[in-house]
Design a protein around this motif. Structure first.
Motif, mmCIF file in Angstrom:
data_model
loop_
_atom_site.group_PDB
_atom_site.id
_atom_site.type_symbol
_atom_site.label_atom_id
_atom_site.label_comp_id
_atom_site.label_asym_id
_atom_site.label_seq_id
_atom_site.Cartn_x
_atom_site.Cartn_y
_atom_site.Cartn_z
ATOM 1 N N ASP A 107 -38.253 -80.150 17.668
ATOM 2 C CA ASP A 107 -36.807 -80.167 17.415
ATOM 3 C C ASP A 107 -36.484 -80.911 16.118
ATOM 4 O O ASP A 107 -35.621 -80.480 15.347
ATOM 5 N N LYS A 114 -33.347 -76.969 8.831
ATOM 6 C CA LYS A 114 -31.921 -76.667 8.657
ATOM 7 C C LYS A 114 -31.339 -77.488 7.509
ATOM 8 O O LYS A 114 -30.552 -76.976 6.703
ATOM 9 N N THR A 119 -31.255 -71.302 7.772
ATOM 10 C CA THR A 119 -30.058 -71.119 8.590
ATOM 11 C C THR A 119 -30.402 -70.950 10.065
ATOM 12 O O THR A 119 -31.503 -70.516 10.422
ATOM 13 N N GLU A 120 -29.444 -71.279 10.887
ATOM 14 C CA GLU A 120 -29.561 -71.071 12.333
ATOM 15 C C GLU A 120 -29.797 -69.590 12.616
ATOM 16 O O GLU A 120 -30.555 -69.229 13.515
ATOM 17 N N GLU A 121 -29.149 -68.736 11.811
ATOM 18 C CA GLU A 121 -29.310 -67.288 11.977
ATOM 19 C C GLU A 121 -30.768 -66.872 11.778
ATOM 20 O O GLU A 121 -31.314 -66.072 12.553
ATOM 21 N N LYS A 122 -31.442 -67.415 10.761
ATOM 22 C CA LYS A 122 -32.855 -67.089 10.536
ATOM 23 C C LYS A 122 -33.714 -67.572 11.693
ATOM 24 O O LYS A 122 -34.614 -66.859 12.160
ATOM 25 N N LEU A 123 -33.444 -68.775 12.163
ATOM 26 C CA LEU A 123 -34.213 -69.310 13.284
ATOM 27 C C LEU A 123 -34.008 -68.467 14.538
ATOM 28 O O LEU A 123 -34.966 -68.165 15.270
ATOM 29 N N ASP A 124 -32.764 -68.059 14.791
ATOM 30 C CA ASP A 124 -32.469 -67.214 15.946
ATOM 31 C C ASP A 124 -33.170 -65.860 15.830
ATOM 32 O O ASP A 124 -33.730 -65.360 16.811
ATOM 33 N N THR A 125 -33.133 -65.265 14.646
ATOM 34 C CA THR A 125 -33.794 -63.973 14.429
ATOM 35 C C THR A 125 -35.287 -64.089 14.719
ATOM 36 O O THR A 125 -35.868 -63.220 15.383
ATOM 37 N N ALA A 127 -36.769 -66.350 16.631
ATOM 38 C CA ALA A 127 -36.933 -66.596 18.067
ATOM 39 C C ALA A 127 -36.776 -65.292 18.860
ATOM 40 O O ALA A 127 -37.566 -65.012 19.769
ATOM 41 N N PHE A 128 -35.762 -64.500 18.505
ATOM 42 C CA PHE A 128 -35.539 -63.223 19.190
ATOM 43 C C PHE A 128 -36.663 -62.227 18.901
ATOM 44 O O PHE A 128 -36.897 -61.307 19.671
ATOM 45 N N ASP A 132 -42.396 -68.324 19.035
ATOM 46 C CA ASP A 132 -42.223 -69.480 19.911
ATOM 47 C C ASP A 132 -42.450 -70.724 19.058
ATOM 48 O O ASP A 132 -43.584 -71.079 18.758
#
Length: 188
Positions: A107, A114, A119-125, A127-128, A132
Motif C-alpha cells: 500500500d 500515485k 493515476t488511480e485509473e491506471k492502477l484500477d485498469t 487490477a481489473f 495482483d
C-alpha cells in the motif's frame, strides 16, 4: 549538468585513454559461476570482494531482494541462458541483511506511485486486467527464508540440468560476512 551528461563525458575520456583494456575478458566466466544478488548499492563492490571474484570470473544478475519471483520470468531465463550458452556450472543466490525488500508494504509503494504521477485509473485498469499488486510487489519478512525460496525455484526448475548445484547465502552488507543457507552440493 545532468547525470547522463556526466556519465557520457567521463566515458568519452575513458575510451580515449583506452582504460577499457584492463577489463577485456571473454564472455564465458573463469569460475563458471552465476551469482544472483540484490541490487543494493552496498553490494556493488563488497559482494565480489567478499566472494573472491573479479572481472571475468562470474556472471552477476541483480534484482530487488535477489528474488526469483516467477519460474518463467526474465531472471530464470537469464540463469538458463547462462547455463546453456555461457558455460555456467554453479549458481549462488545471495540475499543480504537489512534489505529494502524486507517487510515492503504494498500500500505504501502504491501510494508513492500515485505521488509520482501514476493515476488511480491506471492502477484500477491493471487490477481489473488481472495484476495482483500484493503478489507483484511482494517482499519478504525473513531473508533466509527468501533465499531458500529462490534457491528452490531455481533448483526445481524443469529446464535446469540436474548436475547444477544451487547454493544460498546471506551476506552482511556492513562486514561482508557470508552465511551459508543452502549447500547446493548437499541437494544433488
Amino acid at each position: 549538468m545532468s547525470l547522463l551528461n556526466d556519465i557520457l563525458s567521463y566515458n568519452e575520456e575513458f575510451v580515449e585513454k583506452k582504460e577499457y583494456e584492463a577489463y577485456q575478458k571473454g564472455k564465458v566466466p573463469n569460475k563458471r559461476l552465476l551469482i544472483l544478488s540484490c541490487m543494493d548499492t552496498r553490494l556493488v563492490e563488497l559482494l565480489p570482494k567478499a566472494m573472491n571474484v573479479g572481472n571475468g570470473d562470474v556472471k552477476i544478475l541483480k534484482t530487488a531482494g535477489a528474488l526469483v519471483s516467477h519460474p518463467f520470468g526474465s531472471i530464470m531465463r537469464s540463469i538458463l541462458v547462462g547455463i546453456y550458452e555461457l558455460g555456467i556450472d554453479e549458481i549462488c543466490v545471495v540475499g543480504h541483511h537489512d534489505c529494502g525488500m524486507s517487510g515492503i508494504k504494498v500500500d505504501a509503494t502504491l501510494q508513492k506511485m500515485k505521488e509520482r504521477g501514476v493515476t488511480e485509473e491506471k492502477l484500477d485498469t491493471l487490477a481489473f486486467s488481472g495484476i495482483d499488486f500484493e503478489q507483484f510487489l511482494q517482499g519478504f519478512d525473513n531473508v533466509e527464508d527468501s533465499v531458500k525460496h529462490s534457491v528452490s525455484t531455481v533448483h526445481n526448475h524443469p529446464l535446469l540440468p540436474t548436475d547444477v548445484p544451487v547454493h544460498g547465502l546471506v551476506i552482511n552488507p556492513d562486514t561482508g560476512k557470508l552465511d551459508l543457507v543452502v549447500d547446493g552440493y548437499a541437494t544433488k
